[in-house]
Design a protein around this motif. Structure first.
Motif, PDB file in Angstrom:
ATOM      1  N   ARG A 408       8.915  41.407 -40.809  1.00  0.00           N
ATOM      2  CA  ARG A 408      10.526  40.954 -41.043  1.00  0.00           C
ATOM      3  C   ARG A 408      10.973  39.852 -40.133  1.00  0.00           C
ATOM      4  O   ARG A 408      11.635  39.003 -40.541  1.00  0.00           O
ATOM      5  N   GLU A 409      10.402  39.866 -38.882  1.00  0.00           N
ATOM      6  CA  GLU A 409      10.830  38.947 -37.988  1.00  0.00           C
ATOM      7  C   GLU A 409      10.222  37.367 -38.581  1.00  0.00           C
ATOM      8  O   GLU A 409      10.833  36.435 -38.183  1.00  0.00           O
ATOM      9  N   SER A 410       9.078  37.481 -39.177  1.00  0.00           N
ATOM     10  CA  SER A 410       8.295  36.188 -39.607  1.00  0.00           C
ATOM     11  C   SER A 410       9.508  35.718 -40.592  1.00  0.00           C
ATOM     12  O   SER A 410       9.495  34.614 -40.788  1.00  0.00           O
ATOM     13  N   ARG A 411       9.972  36.737 -41.604  1.00  0.00           N
ATOM     14  CA  ARG A 411      10.685  36.136 -42.647  1.00  0.00           C
ATOM     15  C   ARG A 411      11.985  35.573 -42.193  1.00  0.00           C
ATOM     16  O   ARG A 411      12.494  34.682 -42.513  1.00  0.00           O
ATOM     17  N   GLU A 412      12.390  36.128 -41.216  1.00  0.00           N
ATOM     18  CA  GLU A 412      13.960  35.601 -40.559  1.00  0.00           C
ATOM     19  C   GLU A 412      13.672  34.615 -39.671  1.00  0.00           C
ATOM     20  O   GLU A 412      14.751  33.894 -39.548  1.00  0.00           O
ATOM     21  N   ASN A 413      12.703  34.317 -38.941  1.00  0.00           N
ATOM     22  CA  ASN A 413      12.357  33.051 -38.013  1.00  0.00           C
ATOM     23  C   ASN A 413      10.994  32.622 -38.142  1.00  0.00           C
ATOM     24  O   ASN A 413      10.131  33.153 -37.498  1.00  0.00           O
ATOM     25  N   ARG A 416       9.381  30.820 -34.952  1.00  0.00           N
ATOM     26  CA  ARG A 416       9.208  31.702 -33.924  1.00  0.00           C
ATOM     27  C   ARG A 416       7.829  32.427 -34.140  1.00  0.00           C
ATOM     28  O   ARG A 416       6.957  32.545 -33.140  1.00  0.00           O
TER      29      ARG A 416
END
Length: 422
Positions: A408-413, A416
């Motif tokens: 989920r963090e990969s999709r959002e950022n 990063r």
């Protein structure tokens, strides 16, 4: 033998680096504080040797706990185990934090450390008498050897230090010796008063570092401390596997009970594997930023180490019950495994995991697992196997939740996430 970084080798006449020269440090040096910002600070061979010798005493305490529980004297056995394990753990912990701040690895430091090792071996030799005959002479003597040796180290620090640091060292030395006088009650009080003495003296012992460092904290190294605790956890879990393996082997050879013991063996192995995974899933040294955080974390490991060692004792009890050598019910034998496992899971969650979990689902994994492990107690001969499967499922669930969070963090950022992968 030291944990400090060696100096770079001087170039040879040809321009290529020469082999590093052997260390020629003075055999006796001032015992001064080390820095918290040292790089490549790792456990020394002397510290590893120290840990292995301490596990000898833990193994003796575990053996006696097995005998007490298997003989239907669980209450008395647990009390004696708690008292003996406190002496082992507290002496180990005090040395570990002292070494992190002041290890200079000179001749006198090594000798005093070896004296502490001798002390724990004396303590280990007296564990069986403490459990069976309620005679604590050898346990007290071994503990006294370790504590007096540590106090002498603090006096060395006081000799080399000035101001608040010297006051801190003198407080440590005096507090350690005064508490040792209090433990003389183990030899003089009637048997019924020893439990009350323990309830008074154990908190007093734990107050000594808090009082000694209230004006001047020691310069312990966060990464070194985290590594030392992690290594000791590994050694205790290894002792758990060794004890359970010997018990299963003996049960198979004497009773030809492979079918009865296989679920216990598989379940116990899964529990220990999960215990290792859960402890080391996150690096904890970044959390150790202040004395308050570190004292709570370090003191809480009494339950981590004690429960980890008790899992091995519980597995031995379960094996003896399965082959008809223990005088207790299947539920009681199962509880000898499930209760320390649940305590281990809850304590590791409280000390480690909860600081790194994101969201309610991740936070609930270990507490819910501990509850389910306790429920497994009532599954009869399948209790240990079920507890092992539940523990393994907790690891799988935690891994999946973490993977989803990362995705989920990969999709959002994406930027990063890309840098994190690199």
């Amino acid at each position: 033998m030291t944990s400090s970084t060696p100096p770079p080798a001087a170039p040879s006449p040809s321009g290529t680096p020469a082999s590093p020269a052997p260390s020629r440090a003075k055999p006796l040096r001032r015992l001064t504080a080390r820095g918290r910002d040292e790089t490549h600070r790792v456990a020394t061979p002397l510290e590893l040797f120290f840990d292995l010798c301490f596990v000898v005493a833990i193994a003796q305490a575990g053996i006696q706990l097995v005998h007490a529980v298997a003989g239907s004297h669980a209450g008395e056995g647990i009390l004696n185990y708690a008292m003996v394990f406190f002496a082992i753990w507290w002496a180990w912990m005090n040395f570990t934090w002292f070494a992190s701040a002041y290890d200079n690895d000179d001749v006198l430091y090594r000798i005093v450390t070896l004296v502490q090792i001798a002390g724990v071996l004396v303590l280990a030799a007296g564990v069986s008498r403490a459990f069976e005959d309620h005679e604590f002479v050898a346990v007290w003597l071994g503990y006294a050897i370790m504590r007096c040796a540590l106090s002498s180290q603090w006096l060395r620090v006081a000799w080399s230090a000035k101001g608040p640091e010297r006051t801190m060292a003198l407080r440590y030395a005096g507090g350690v010796l005064l508490c040792q006088v209090g433990w003389l009650g183990l030899l003089t009080l009637p048997e019924g008063g020893r439990a009350w003495l323990f309830l008074v003296m154990a908190p007093l012992e734990m107050c000594v570092p808090i009082y000694a460092e209230k004006d001047h904290p020691t310069s312990w190294h966060p990464h070194h401390i985290a590594e030392r605790y992690g290594l000791f956890t590994i050694i205790v879990l290894g002792e758990t596997i060794a004890a359970a393996t010997v018990a299963v082997k003996s049960g198979i050879e004497k009773n030809d009970a492979l079918g009865e013991l296989l679920p216990i063996a598989v379940g116990g192995l899964l529990i220990v594997f999960a215990a290792w995974w859960i402890y080391f899933v996150v690096p904890i040294h970044g959390h150790l930023r202040s004395n308050r955080q570190s004292f709570l974390w370090g003191y809480g490991h009494y339950l981590v180490f004690a429960s980890a060692a008790a899992i091995g004792a519980g597995l031995e009890v379960a094996v003896e019950q399965a082959v008809g050598e223990a005088h207790l019910s299947t539920v009681a034998a199962s509880a000898a495994v499930t209760l320390p496992t649940a305590l281990y899971l809850l304590t590791v969650w409280a000390l480690h995991a909860r600081h790194f979990k994101v969201g309610l689902a991740q936070q609930l994994v270990l507490p819910v697992t501990a509850l389910l492990v306790i429920c497994c107690t009532f599954l009869g001969e399948w209790a240990v196997l079920a507890a092992g499967l539940v523990s393994a499922l907790a690891v799988a669930t935690g891994t999946i939740l973490t993977a989803r969070l990362v995705a989920r963090e990969s999709r959002e950022n994406p930027a990063r996430a890309s840098s994190a992968v690199v």
